[in-house]
Design a protein around this motif. Structure first.
Motif, PDB file in Angstrom:
ATOM      1  N   VAL B  11       0.832  -1.197   0.000  1.00  0.00           N
ATOM      2  CA  VAL B  11       0.000   0.000   0.000  1.00  0.00           C
ATOM      3  C   VAL B  11       0.867   1.246   0.000  1.00  0.00           C
ATOM      4  CG1 VAL B  11      -1.576   1.386   1.373  1.00  0.00           C
ATOM      5  CG2 VAL B  11      -1.978  -1.060   1.094  1.00  0.00           C
ATOM      6  N   TRP B  12       1.805   1.292   0.927  1.00  0.00           N
ATOM      7  CA  TRP B  12       2.603   2.511   1.037  1.00  0.00           C
ATOM      8  C   TRP B  12       3.501   2.698  -0.174  1.00  0.00           C
ATOM      9  CZ3 TRP B  12      -0.398   4.697   3.772  1.00  0.00           C
ATOM     10  CH2 TRP B  12      -0.948   4.130   4.921  1.00  0.00           C
ATOM     11  N   GLU B  15       1.531   4.119  -3.202  1.00  0.00           N
ATOM     12  CA  GLU B  15       1.092   5.509  -3.153  1.00  0.00           C
ATOM     13  C   GLU B  15       2.144   6.432  -3.767  1.00  0.00           C
ATOM     14  OE1 GLU B  15      -1.203   6.600   0.298  1.00  0.00           O
ATOM     15  OE2 GLU B  15      -2.501   5.467  -1.038  1.00  0.00           O
ATOM     16  N   MET B  65     -15.300   1.338  -3.952  1.00  0.00           N
ATOM     17  CA  MET B  65     -15.511   2.754  -4.248  1.00  0.00           C
ATOM     18  C   MET B  65     -15.737   2.892  -5.747  1.00  0.00           C
ATOM     19  SD  MET B  65     -12.811   5.728  -3.292  1.00  0.00           S
ATOM     20  CE  MET B  65     -12.125   6.063  -4.908  1.00  0.00           C
ATOM     21  N   GLN B 129      -9.840   8.539 -10.591  1.00  0.00           N
ATOM     22  CA  GLN B 129      -9.561   8.019  -9.253  1.00  0.00           C
ATOM     23  C   GLN B 129     -10.200   6.659  -9.134  1.00  0.00           C
ATOM     24  OE1 GLN B 129     -10.975  11.360  -6.806  1.00  0.00           O
ATOM     25  NE2 GLN B 129      -9.527  10.547  -5.327  1.00  0.00           N
ATOM     26  N   LEU B 131     -10.253   2.683  -6.763  1.00  0.00           N
ATOM     27  CA  LEU B 131      -9.781   1.770  -5.735  1.00  0.00           C
ATOM     28  C   LEU B 131      -9.666   0.433  -6.442  1.00  0.00           C
ATOM     29  CD1 LEU B 131      -9.237   1.763  -2.606  1.00  0.00           C
ATOM     30  CD2 LEU B 131     -11.538   0.826  -2.354  1.00  0.00           C
ATOM     31  N   GLU B 136      -6.618  -7.337  -0.641  1.00  0.00           N
ATOM     32  CA  GLU B 136      -6.261  -5.998  -0.184  1.00  0.00           C
ATOM     33  C   GLU B 136      -6.617  -4.978  -1.264  1.00  0.00           C
ATOM     34  OE1 GLU B 136      -4.299  -8.322  -1.294  1.00  0.00           O
ATOM     35  OE2 GLU B 136      -2.326  -7.604  -1.868  1.00  0.00           O
ATOM     36  N   CYS B 137      -6.570  -3.726  -0.912  1.00  0.00           N
ATOM     37  CA  CYS B 137      -6.944  -2.673  -1.860  1.00  0.00           C
ATOM     38  C   CYS B 137      -5.832  -1.632  -1.978  1.00  0.00           C
ATOM     39  CB  CYS B 137      -8.202  -1.941  -1.389  1.00  0.00           C
ATOM     40  SG  CYS B 137      -9.631  -3.011  -1.183  1.00  0.00           S
ATOM     41  N   LEU B 138      -5.747  -1.003  -3.116  1.00  0.00           N
ATOM     42  CA  LEU B 138      -4.835   0.122  -3.332  1.00  0.00           C
ATOM     43  C   LEU B 138      -5.614   1.264  -3.966  1.00  0.00           C
ATOM     44  CD1 LEU B 138      -1.864  -1.817  -4.994  1.00  0.00           C
ATOM     45  CD2 LEU B 138      -1.983  -1.060  -2.629  1.00  0.00           C
ATOM     46  N   SER B 139      -5.255   2.489  -3.599  1.00  0.00           N
ATOM     47  CA  SER B 139      -5.844   3.656  -4.260  1.00  0.00           C
ATOM     48  C   SER B 139      -5.045   3.966  -5.503  1.00  0.00           C
ATOM     49  CB  SER B 139      -5.746   4.882  -3.358  1.00  0.00           C
ATOM     50  OG  SER B 139      -6.588   4.750  -2.269  1.00  0.00           O
TER      51      SER B 139
END
Lengths: 196, 281
Positions: B11-12, B15, B65, B129, B131, B136-139
């Protein structure tokens, strides 16, 4: 023989009770499900501890980018700062199967949260509330009655100029002695990563 | 525990990471290379997902989302609302979500103002934008732009991509190209004042589709639960319960549902159905 029968009956009743508790869904206007969980410091926290207060629950998972966005934006921290002295308590609940008190403590530190993260890694409390997303928000009034469930706001993408924070609106209405005008909205976010 | 660490690191990293490492990519396309003032053309974003990852439909379902795109062009350019191809349903047994695996084109119709100077170029942009999730999810997000020539006569481009995805757009149940005969029965609402139960029976006109799903376009007004799909030899039966949320009664007269399926060519297709929420409606 009769003992075996008794045990079987007790087991069957237990199975039925578990099944019933799994199926039960929270209802607006009904008492919110009770719980006791450990916070990120290992301290036991019960919903019953907050009798006479308004309780806001946030389903949380630091691995979910939607939670992380709100944590960075301070969405929940602002709620705490605005409403704490009006008798409102915010609790985050983590129903992620892999969460531990330690991982919750690190997340609370990383995002400088001013409220506890409770450990529900078994998922029982999440299922009792039918929590589906992170975040998924609930507001419980002073009498322990569920008065709001759903999204934190009307801005899933985090890019609206005018954002309606449903929880803040529900709190304002409650504090003004009014009924909550929008008691249920569609939550958005990652799915809760329940234990299987 | 190990899984959790790996997931959260991902995730991090994502981003800040370049788009190449993210499980979804987005590309802006138009069905013309030269657009004519006042003549509608299509502009869309083609999303491509890594295997097992998906992005979301306009109603993401129990979680997720909606994928968001904001198109922009020269002042006065008009864009229609987004066109959403028929989604797939993803279920983990507990929760069901709606979205797209593999790839999908989400598009709008654009029209340049009549007074756009011919002979020059215009820029169309899309702010996206999303999701993207497996467990797991990532933006994800992208700001995309495309330059088009402006002429008296439009020049087509990427026609095959737009045609392929237009074929996945849900059709009206009454239209001749609808591959299934549908009948909707509204059942007694019982003690639920704002709710009703529905039975949607479908019969294939030709070859049977597979992976039938009922995807409610619930918006903010409805809560839909207990969706069940039963396969029959020549069709299917869908059962679902729907409720209008308190305070949303004005918007809640009809619940739009897309019945989606995969045809024999492997193309996801859909049929639009409107469920009457009021008795005798």
């Amino acid at each position: 023989m009769s003992k075996a029968y008794l045990i079987a009956t007790v087991a069957a009743v237990c199975v039925m009770m578990v099944a019933a508790s799994v199926q039960a869904k929270p209802v607006i206007g009904q008492p919110a499900p009770q719980f006791t969980l450990e916070d990120h410091n290992g301290k036991s926290v019960s919903l019953a501890d907050f009798k006479g207060k308004i309780v806001v629950l946030e389903w949380w998972n630091e691995g979910c980018p939607v939670c992380a966005r709100h944590a960075r934006a301070g969405t929940m921290k602002k709620l705490v700062n605005t409403y704490a002295d009006k008798g409102v308590v915010l609790l985050a609940i983590n129903s992620t199967a892999s969460c531990t008190n330690e991982s919750n403590r690190k997340a609370a530190e990383q995002f400088s949260l001013n409220y506890p993260i409770l450990n529900d890694s078994k998922g029982d409390v999440g299922r009792a509330y039918d929590a589906r997303t992170t975040p998924h928000m609930y507001v419980i009034d002073k009498n322990g009655v569920l008065v709001y469930m759903g999204a934190i706001d009307d801005d899933p993408g985090g890019n609206k100029k005018e954002v309606v924070n449903y929880v803040a609106r529900a709190l304002d209405e409650l504090l003004a002695g009014k009924p909550v005008s929008t008691p249920e909205t569609r939550p958005y976010g990652c799915s809760v990563k329940y234990a299987r | 525990m190990v899984c959790w660490i790996v997931a959260s690191l991902a995730v991090w990293a994502a981003e800040a990471a370049p788009a190449g490492e993210h499980p979804a990519s987005a590309k802006l396309l138009a069905d013309v290379s030269t657009a004519a003032p006042g003549r509608p053309f299509r502009v869309g974003v083609l999303f491509t997902m890594a295997p097992s990852w998906h992005i979301y439909w306009k109603n993401p379902g129990d979680s997720g989302m909606p994928t968001m795109i904001r198109f922009a062009g020269p002042a006065g350019t008009e864009f229609s609302s987004l066109h959403w191809p028929a989604p797939s349903a993803f279920s983990d047994g507990e929760m069901t979500t709606y979205g797209y695996e593999g790839s999908v084109l989400l598009w709008a119709t654009a029209t340049l103002p009549q007074n756009t100077p011919v002979g020059g170029t215009v820029e169309i942009s899309a702010e996206c934008q999303w999701l993207v999730c497996r467990r797991e999810c990532l933006s994800g997000g992208a700001k995309l732009a495309l330059s088009l020539r402006v002429g008296d006569v439009p020049v087509p481009a990427d026609a095959d991509v737009f045609a392929r995805w237009a074929g996945s757009l849900p059709v009206a149940a009454a239209s001749p190209e609808c591959p299934v005969e549908l009948s909707v029965t509204r059942q007694a609402a019982g003690d639920r004042q704002r709710g009703a139960s529905f039975r949607i029976a479908g019969r294939w006109k030709g070859r049977a589709g597979r992976d039938v799903a009922a995807c409610p376009d619930s918006g903010e007004a409805f809560k839909v639960e207990g969706i069940r799909v039963e396969r029959l030899a020549d069709g299917f039966i869908i059962l679902l319960n729907a409720e209008v949320l308190k305070g949303k009664e004005q918007d809640g007269s009809e619940l739009p549902v897309v019945v989606s399926f995969t045809d024999e060519a492997g193309v996801r297709r859909g049929v639009n159905v409107a469920l009457p929420m009021r008795p005798g409606h």
